[in-house]
Design an enzyme around this catalytic site. Structure first.
Site, PDB file in Angstrom:
ATOM      1  CB  ILE A  34      -0.979   0.022   1.198  1.00 22.88           C
ATOM      2  CG1 ILE A  34      -0.219  -0.080   2.526  1.00 22.88           C
ATOM      3  CG2 ILE A  34      -2.015  -1.072   1.071  1.00 22.88           C
ATOM      4  CD1 ILE A  34      -1.104   0.111   3.750  1.00 22.88           C
ATOM      5  CE1 TYR A 138       3.463  -9.281  13.487  1.00 23.59           C
ATOM      6  CE2 TYR A 138       4.832 -10.276  15.190  1.00 23.59           C
ATOM      7  CZ  TYR A 138       4.652  -9.890  13.876  1.00 23.59           C
ATOM      8  OH  TYR A 138       5.644 -10.112  12.954  1.00 23.59           O
TER       9      TYR A 138
END
Length: 265
Positions: A34, A138
């Site tokens: 991105i 995570y």
């Protein structure tokens, strides 16, 4: 025809480190992120793609005519659950599903030592195929990615290699990292092994260099053809000493409840 490798998260830390090490005259790197991907240099053959790993249509298009995918994209540390769920877990599903739809036969997943961060230290080498003991959201996302990779192999026949990466930096800066360091050169060697080994099925391996103080078994990684060459010991005189949880658990300070309080408040 050159080999085409799709690298997600190509503008991130590990993507940036391994990109020149994976380049070659008979290989095209399709670099997806991105964030802006730096242009090609030297003899690189690159195809930049600006897209999110959570966008199935974009990922499916990016996976066309690809020989293998190296999935590095995602949030690289602890964050709010909703973001970890969307980017890291759903994003990994999207990558695997796009690979299946596009007919890509090989996916390399960047897992993490934090998928087993609560594994205790001091009991000998950390074995291959250790049951997940995540230290954070995570870490949970990396364990979930491993499970998704296993599913996509068993259900759809994809070859999936999940690599529990230790600490991939140019050099370690903490004593804890001396035992888990994965040099950029060795990281590229491990990726090359995962790309080229015939019919690996689903493999779960530790990603670390040949460290004198290494804590992980590298048997499963070596079974791919991986031959690590670097050793963190050359940096031992310049690292910060380990304290607290870094002496107790694989995940070090990621195991602290203070980290959870910070991101869930």
């Amino acid at each position: 025809m050159p080999q085409r490798i799709l690298v997600t998260g190509a503008a991130g830390r590990i993507g940036t480190l391994v990109r020149p090490r994976l380049a070659g005259p008979d290989r095209v790197l399709r670099l997806l992120d991105i964030a802006p991907v730096p242009p090609a240099t030297g003899g690189e053959q690159v195809e930049p793609v600006n897209a999110s790993i959570t966008d199935l249509a974009a990922m499916s298009a990016a996976s066309e005519d690809v020989d293998a995918i190296i999935h590095l994209g995602g949030i690289p540390g602890e964050d709010a659950w909703r973001d970890i769920l969307e980017v890291n877990i759903h994003g990994t599903y999207t990558v695997l599903e796009a690979a299946r739809r596009a007919g890509v036969r090989r996916v390399i997943l960047a897992s993490s030592n934090h998928a087993a961060g609560f594994a205790p230290l001091g009991e000998g080498p950390i074995p291959d195929h250790l049951y997940p003991r995540p230290d954070t959201y995570y870490g949970v996302s990396k364990a979930a990615g491993e499970a998704l990779g296993s599913l996509y192999h068993d259900r759809y026949g994809l070859d999936v290699v999940a690599i529990r990466i230790g600490a991939c930096f140019e050099r370690p800066t903490l004593e804890r990292e001396l035992g888990i360091w994965l040099s950029p050169d060795d990281c590229a060697r491990l990726f090359e092994a995962a790309i080229s080994v015939p019919e690996p099925g689903f493999r779960l391996v530790w990603g670390a260099s040949a460290n004198t103080r290494g804590i992980f078994s590298l048997d499963a990684a070596r079974s791919l053809g991986y031959q690590p060459r670097d050793d963190s010991e050359v940096f031992a005189g310049s690292v910060e000493p380990a304290t607290g949880l870094s002496r107790k658990f694989v995940g070090g300070e990621f195991c602290s409840p203070d980290l959870d309080a910070e991101v869930t408040a």
